[in-house]
Design an enzyme around this catalytic site. Structure first.
Site, PDB file in Angstrom:
ATOM      1  N   ASN A   6       3.244  -2.468   0.472  1.00 43.25           N
ATOM      2  CA  ASN A   6       2.703  -2.336   1.819  1.00 43.25           C
ATOM      3  C   ASN A   6       3.871  -1.961   2.726  1.00 43.25           C
ATOM      4  O   ASN A   6       4.721  -2.806   3.040  1.00 43.25           O
ATOM      5  CB  ASN A   6       2.050  -3.649   2.268  1.00 43.25           C
ATOM      6  CG  ASN A   6       1.473  -3.559   3.677  1.00 43.25           C
ATOM      7  OD1 ASN A   6       2.050  -2.943   4.556  1.00 43.25           O
ATOM      8  ND2 ASN A   6       0.332  -4.199   3.894  1.00 43.25           N
ATOM      9  N   ASP A  21       7.460  -6.044   6.352  1.00 46.73           N
ATOM     10  CA  ASP A  21       7.414  -7.493   6.137  1.00 46.73           C
ATOM     11  C   ASP A  21       6.944  -7.833   4.721  1.00 46.73           C
ATOM     12  O   ASP A  21       6.938  -9.004   4.331  1.00 46.73           O
ATOM     13  CB  ASP A  21       6.553  -8.203   7.192  1.00 46.73           C
ATOM     14  CG  ASP A  21       5.274  -7.465   7.534  1.00 46.73           C
ATOM     15  OD1 ASP A  21       4.932  -6.478   6.837  1.00 46.73           O
ATOM     16  OD2 ASP A  21       4.603  -7.858   8.502  1.00 46.73           O
ATOM     17  N   HIS A  22       6.563  -6.834   3.949  1.00 48.38           N
ATOM     18  CA  HIS A  22       6.246  -6.996   2.531  1.00 48.38           C
ATOM     19  C   HIS A  22       7.424  -6.509   1.684  1.00 48.38           C
ATOM     20  O   HIS A  22       8.208  -5.661   2.126  1.00 48.38           O
ATOM     21  CB  HIS A  22       5.028  -6.168   2.129  1.00 48.38           C
ATOM     22  CG  HIS A  22       3.751  -6.612   2.752  1.00 48.38           C
ATOM     23  ND1 HIS A  22       2.738  -7.210   2.052  1.00 48.38           N
ATOM     24  CD2 HIS A  22       3.310  -6.507   4.035  1.00 48.38           C
ATOM     25  CE1 HIS A  22       1.725  -7.465   2.862  1.00 48.38           C
ATOM     26  NE2 HIS A  22       2.040  -7.050   4.072  1.00 48.38           N
ATOM     27  N   ASP A  26      -2.340  -4.778  -1.489  1.00 47.80           N
ATOM     28  CA  ASP A  26      -2.289  -5.942  -0.609  1.00 47.80           C
ATOM     29  C   ASP A  26      -3.700  -6.519  -0.535  1.00 47.80           C
ATOM     30  O   ASP A  26      -4.570  -5.962   0.125  1.00 47.80           O
ATOM     31  CB  ASP A  26      -1.781  -5.508   0.766  1.00 47.80           C
ATOM     32  CG  ASP A  26      -1.734  -6.653   1.771  1.00 47.80           C
ATOM     33  OD1 ASP A  26      -2.181  -7.770   1.432  1.00 47.80           O
ATOM     34  OD2 ASP A  26      -1.282  -6.414   2.908  1.00 47.80           O
ATOM     35  N   ASP A  35       0.358  -9.716  -2.406  1.00 43.24           N
ATOM     36  CA  ASP A  35       0.335  -8.389  -3.039  1.00 43.24           C
ATOM     37  C   ASP A  35       0.212  -8.596  -4.544  1.00 43.24           C
ATOM     38  O   ASP A  35       1.067  -9.243  -5.159  1.00 43.24           O
ATOM     39  CB  ASP A  35       1.609  -7.618  -2.699  1.00 43.24           C
ATOM     40  CG  ASP A  35       1.806  -7.491  -1.198  1.00 43.24           C
ATOM     41  OD1 ASP A  35       1.287  -6.532  -0.620  1.00 43.24           O
ATOM     42  OD2 ASP A  35       2.466  -8.382  -0.614  1.00 43.24           O
ATOM     43  N   ASN A  94      -4.436  -9.505   0.673  1.00 42.89           N
ATOM     44  CA  ASN A  94      -4.567 -10.405   1.820  1.00 42.89           C
ATOM     45  C   ASN A  94      -5.229 -11.724   1.439  1.00 42.89           C
ATOM     46  O   ASN A  94      -6.092 -12.240   2.163  1.00 42.89           O
ATOM     47  CB  ASN A  94      -5.317  -9.720   2.964  1.00 42.89           C
ATOM     48  CG  ASN A  94      -4.359  -9.075   3.960  1.00 42.89           C
ATOM     49  OD1 ASN A  94      -3.309  -9.634   4.276  1.00 42.89           O
ATOM     50  ND2 ASN A  94      -4.709  -7.896   4.445  1.00 42.89           N
ATOM     51  N   GLU A 147      -1.063   0.360   4.230  1.00 44.31           N
ATOM     52  CA  GLU A 147      -0.752   0.343   5.662  1.00 44.31           C
ATOM     53  C   GLU A 147       0.104   1.547   6.051  1.00 44.31           C
ATOM     54  O   GLU A 147       1.167   1.409   6.647  1.00 44.31           O
ATOM     55  CB  GLU A 147      -0.079  -0.970   6.073  1.00 44.31           C
ATOM     56  CG  GLU A 147      -1.088  -2.035   6.496  1.00 44.31           C
ATOM     57  CD  GLU A 147      -0.510  -3.079   7.416  1.00 44.31           C
ATOM     58  OE1 GLU A 147      -0.711  -2.949   8.640  1.00 44.31           O
ATOM     59  OE2 GLU A 147       0.117  -4.024   6.921  1.00 44.31           O
TER      60      GLU A 147
END
Length: 257
Positions: free
Chosen positions: A7, A247-248, A147, A218, A149, A34
């Site tokens: 991501n 941030d991943h 991802d 993930d 989530n 993303e």
């Protein structure tokens, strides 16, 4: 063969990070999430200059998924999940690459809960489960990567008691993940690291990365023919420490053959 999911949290804003990681690690196939870019803004040339073919399903400012390959042509088989014709969010892309069916996905966040965003998350999950059942039953080598989530268990989240009201840790989301696994899929990272604290996401706030205060959201899910070929699964955690990074962190599997 090395297959990764990442991501990128904005493919153009994080392009130097993406290119550096790809050049250093040389994954054979990459699923990106993303993108946060419409189709015409996807950085095709920069990626092709590194020797990768690419397909993508973009969306202005939000969402967006892509598949990259340096091991042969990408034959797209689907973009978007069946079951909700009016869904315009760019969250799923599927292709045949080097003898494997790859489903690259970006599952909805679902916050705030309760509410329409959480309802959409659960509907999307149901659609994924239904589509995945057909992929599983095909008997083909299939990977679902992206991802999701969702943190499936307490082991997958730093201080789980702080996440009880979050859509990523909701009982309904966790149950949906395990309904998917119950079809027979192998969670590659957990298969290789049973009982180990291992995260794929670290918030930008509260010094989360340095404190190892992360989440495992993930995932790379393998059908039976691929699970038999699984050699390793890891997180390129160090990439999260780079300047202007996502941030991943990238997650990858290594397969025999």
């Amino acid at each position: 063969m090395k297959i990764a999911t990442y991501n990128v949290n904005g493919v153009n804003g994080r392009l130097p990070v993406l290119l550096r990681w790809v050049e250093e690690e040389q994954p054979d196939i990459v699923c990106l999430q993303e993108l946060k870019a419409p189709d015409e803004k996807f950085p095709e040339k920069a990626i092709r200059d590194l020797g990768y073919d690419a397909i993508w399903h973009g969306q202005k400012s939000w969402n967006g998924v892509a598949i990259l390959s340096r091991v042969g042509e990408i034959h797209e088989t689907r973009r978007g999940l069946p079951g909700e014709p009016d869904d315009v969010q760019s969250r799923y892309i599927e292709a045949a690459v080097n003898g494997i069916i790859i489903g690259g996905l970006y599952l909805p966040n679902g916050n705030p809960k309760p509410g329409p965003k959480f309802d959409y998350k659960l509907r999307w999950f149901d659609r994924l489960i239904e589509h995945a059942a057909g992929l599983w039953e095909s008997g083909l080598p299939v990977m679902l990567a992206g991802d999701f989530n969702v943190m499936p268990t307490d082991l997958d989240v730093y201080k789980p008691e702080r996440w009880l009201d979050d859509a990523l840790f909701a009982p309904e989301a966790k149950a949906a993940y395990f309904r998917l696994l119950d079809q027979g899929w192998t969670d590659a990272l957990r298969a290789r690291h049973p009982g180990e604290v291992i995260y794929t996401f670290f918030d930008y706030f509260r010094n989360a990365y340095a404190r190892n205060a992360g989440l495992r959201i993930d995932h790379l899910l393998l059908s039976a023919p691929l699970a038999e070929r699984l050699v390793d699964a890891q997180v390129d955690r160090h990439v999260r420490s780079w300047e202007k990074t996502s941030d991943h962190a990238p997650v990858w599997v290594e397969l025999k053959g």
